[in-house]
Design a protein around this motif. Structure first.
Motif, mmCIF file in Angstrom:
data_model
loop_
_atom_site.group_PDB
_atom_site.id
_atom_site.type_symbol
_atom_site.label_atom_id
_atom_site.label_comp_id
_atom_site.label_asym_id
_atom_site.label_seq_id
_atom_site.Cartn_x
_atom_site.Cartn_y
_atom_site.Cartn_z
ATOM 1 N N HIS A 182 -10.357 -7.907 -6.572
ATOM 2 C CA HIS A 182 -8.993 -7.711 -7.146
ATOM 3 C C HIS A 182 -8.684 -6.048 -6.543
ATOM 4 O O HIS A 182 -7.483 -5.967 -6.074
ATOM 5 N N ASP A 183 -9.653 -5.347 -6.846
ATOM 6 C CA ASP A 183 -9.206 -3.765 -6.479
ATOM 7 C C ASP A 183 -9.034 -3.697 -5.080
ATOM 8 O O ASP A 183 -8.202 -2.794 -4.773
ATOM 9 N N GLY A 184 -9.709 -4.424 -4.097
ATOM 10 C CA GLY A 184 -9.459 -4.406 -2.813
ATOM 11 C C GLY A 184 -8.078 -4.852 -2.199
ATOM 12 O O GLY A 184 -7.548 -4.070 -1.503
ATOM 13 N N VAL A 185 -7.423 -5.957 -2.848
ATOM 14 C CA VAL A 185 -6.186 -6.382 -2.810
ATOM 15 C C VAL A 185 -5.235 -5.286 -3.110
ATOM 16 O O VAL A 185 -4.077 -4.988 -2.427
ATOM 17 N N HIS A 186 -5.529 -4.448 -4.330
ATOM 18 C CA HIS A 186 -4.706 -3.569 -4.864
ATOM 19 C C HIS A 186 -4.560 -2.496 -3.821
ATOM 20 O O HIS A 186 -3.674 -1.831 -3.654
ATOM 21 N N ARG A 187 -5.902 -2.081 -3.154
ATOM 22 C CA ARG A 187 -5.853 -1.144 -2.342
ATOM 23 C C ARG A 187 -4.989 -1.224 -0.882
ATOM 24 O O ARG A 187 -4.389 -0.556 -0.291
ATOM 25 N N VAL A 188 -5.135 -2.449 -0.607
ATOM 26 C CA VAL A 188 -4.347 -2.988 0.449
ATOM 27 C C VAL A 188 -2.760 -2.697 0.458
ATOM 28 O O VAL A 188 -1.966 -2.168 1.269
ATOM 29 N N CYS A 189 -2.411 -3.147 -0.936
ATOM 30 C CA CYS A 189 -1.168 -3.051 -1.416
ATOM 31 C C CYS A 189 -0.936 -1.374 -1.159
ATOM 32 O O CYS A 189 0.276 -1.127 -0.756
ATOM 33 N N ALA A 190 -1.482 -0.783 -1.682
ATOM 34 C CA ALA A 190 -1.402 0.859 -1.800
ATOM 35 C C ALA A 190 -1.116 1.389 -0.210
ATOM 36 O O ALA A 190 -0.106 2.171 -0.042
ATOM 37 N N ALA A 191 -2.236 0.719 0.352
ATOM 38 C CA ALA A 191 -1.901 1.249 1.840
ATOM 39 C C ALA A 191 -0.648 0.555 2.762
ATOM 40 O O ALA A 191 -0.032 1.303 3.367
ATOM 41 N N VAL A 192 -0.198 -0.479 2.404
ATOM 42 C CA VAL A 192 1.024 -1.121 2.881
ATOM 43 C C VAL A 192 2.308 -0.136 2.310
ATOM 44 O O VAL A 192 3.083 0.199 3.197
ATOM 45 N N ILE A 193 2.390 0.369 0.861
ATOM 46 C CA ILE A 193 3.366 1.288 0.713
ATOM 47 C C ILE A 193 3.274 2.662 1.513
ATOM 48 O O ILE A 193 4.340 2.985 1.569
ATOM 49 N N SER A 194 1.987 2.953 1.546
ATOM 50 C CA SER A 194 1.830 4.356 2.052
ATOM 51 C C SER A 194 2.263 4.446 3.496
ATOM 52 O O SER A 194 2.842 5.313 4.160
ATOM 53 N N GLU A 195 1.856 3.142 4.369
ATOM 54 C CA GLU A 195 2.309 2.938 5.539
ATOM 55 C C GLU A 195 3.687 3.017 5.679
ATOM 56 O O GLU A 195 4.491 3.703 6.640
ATOM 57 N N LEU A 196 4.472 2.226 4.871
ATOM 58 C CA LEU A 196 5.949 2.341 4.856
ATOM 59 C C LEU A 196 6.403 3.563 4.684
ATOM 60 O O LEU A 196 7.482 4.311 5.170
ATOM 61 N N GLY A 197 5.905 4.221 3.764
ATOM 62 C CA GLY A 197 6.440 5.776 3.294
ATOM 63 C C GLY A 197 6.226 6.591 4.497
ATOM 64 O O GLY A 197 7.096 7.260 4.812
ATOM 65 N N GLU A 198 5.184 6.636 5.241
ATOM 66 C CA GLU A 198 4.804 7.565 6.275
ATOM 67 C C GLU A 198 5.725 6.963 7.611
ATOM 68 O O GLU A 198 5.908 8.059 8.425
ATOM 69 N N THR A 199 6.273 5.915 7.512
ATOM 70 C CA THR A 199 7.154 5.678 8.698
ATOM 71 C C THR A 199 8.530 5.328 8.457
ATOM 72 O O THR A 199 9.125 4.730 9.133
ATOM 73 N N GLY A 200 9.100 6.057 7.055
ATOM 74 C CA GLY A 200 10.377 5.733 6.996
ATOM 75 C C GLY A 200 10.887 4.313 6.437
ATOM 76 O O GLY A 200 12.200 4.293 6.304
ATOM 77 N N GLY A 201 10.001 3.516 5.842
ATOM 78 C CA GLY A 201 10.406 2.196 5.297
ATOM 79 C C GLY A 201 10.462 2.131 3.826
ATOM 80 O O GLY A 201 10.618 1.038 3.390
ATOM 81 N N LEU A 202 10.542 3.472 3.268
ATOM 82 C CA LEU A 202 10.761 3.338 1.893
ATOM 83 C C LEU A 202 11.918 3.992 1.439
ATOM 84 O O LEU A 202 12.241 5.139 2.048
ATOM 85 N N GLY A 203 12.770 3.648 0.646
ATOM 86 C CA GLY A 203 13.808 4.409 0.100
ATOM 87 C C GLY A 203 13.507 5.562 -0.581
ATOM 88 O O GLY A 203 12.298 5.741 -0.938
#
Length: 194
Positions: A125-146
C-alpha cells in the motif's frame, strides 16, 4: 552426482505457480502441496524451502513487491510521459498485472486478520503511495502542476483514483480497457496542470 539447482529459476517457478493458484482459486487454496502440484515439483522439495504456509505467503508478498518495483524502476521518460507510464504500471492492463492485482487482493484480505502479514500488505500500500508522490513530484519538476496545487492532497487523490481504477478494471468486460484508462489518467493530469 547430485543435481545442481538454479534457485533463482526455481523461485521464479514457485512464484508463478503460487500466483496462478491465488488468482484462480483464492487464498484458501494457497498451500505448499497445491503450489508444488501447480509448479510440477515434489511437495517435499517445496516444503524444504517453505516449511509453513506463512512462509509461502510472505514469499508471495515479497515476490509481488519485487516484480512491481522492477517494472517501475525500468520506466523511462520525463514529465507527463513518465508519470503516465508509472501510473499504468500499477493498473491491471495485461494478464500479468491483472494476476498481480488479484494476488495482492487475496493476500491483503488475509492480512486484515493475520498480524504476521500486515506489514507486508502495508508495504505494498505504501509503495503505491510513494509512486503517486513520485508522479506528483515529477509533474511539479517539469511544469505539469498548477501553481495552487497541494502536492500532499494530490498524492492522496491520485492514490484513490488508481486504487479505484484498478478495482474497476478487475470487473470490466472491455476487451481493451487501456483506452478508457488513458482518457481518465489524461483528464486527471490535465486537472493538475490547472
Amino acid at each position: 552426482m547430485p543435481r545442481l539447482i538454479d534457485h533463482d529459476h526455481r523461485n521464479d517457478e514457485i512464484a508463478a505457480a503460487a500466483f496462478r493458484v491465488l488468482a484462480r482459486d483464492g487464498i484458501a487454496a494457497l498451500s505448499v502441496r497445491r503450489v508444488a502440484d501447480e509448479a510440477g515439483i515434489a511437495t517435499a522439495s517445496l516444503r524444504r524451502a517453505f516449511p509453513t504456509q506463512d512462509e509461502l505467503r510472505r514469499f508471495c508478498f515479497e515476490r509481488l513487491q519485487q516484480e512491481v518495483t522492477a517494472r517501475l524502476l525500468a520506466v523511462t521518460g520525463r514529465g507527463r510521459e513518465r508519470a503516465m507510464r508509472w501510473m499504468r504500471e500499477l493498473l491491471p492492463l495485461d494478464d500479468s498485472r491483472r494476476t498481480e492485482l488479484l494476488v495482492q487482493l487475496q493476500l491483503s484480505r488475509l492480512a486484515l486478520t493475520d498480524d504476521g502479514l500486515q506489514g507486508h500488505a502495508r508495504e505494498l500500500h505504501d509503495g503505491v503511495h510513494r509512486v503517486c508522490a513520485a508522479v506528483i513530484s515529477e509533474l511539479g519538476e517539469t511544469g505539469g502542476l498548477g501553481a495552487d496545487i497541494d502536492p500532499v492532497l494530490e498524492t492522496e487523490r491520485l492514490h484513490a483514483l488508481l486504487d479505484g481504477l484498478a478495482l474497476h478494471l478487475i470487473w470490466t468486460s472491455s476487451t481493451d480497457p487501456a483506452v478508457d484508462v488513458d482518457r481518465v489518467l489524461d483528464r486527471h493530469l490535465d486537472s493538475l496542470a490547472g
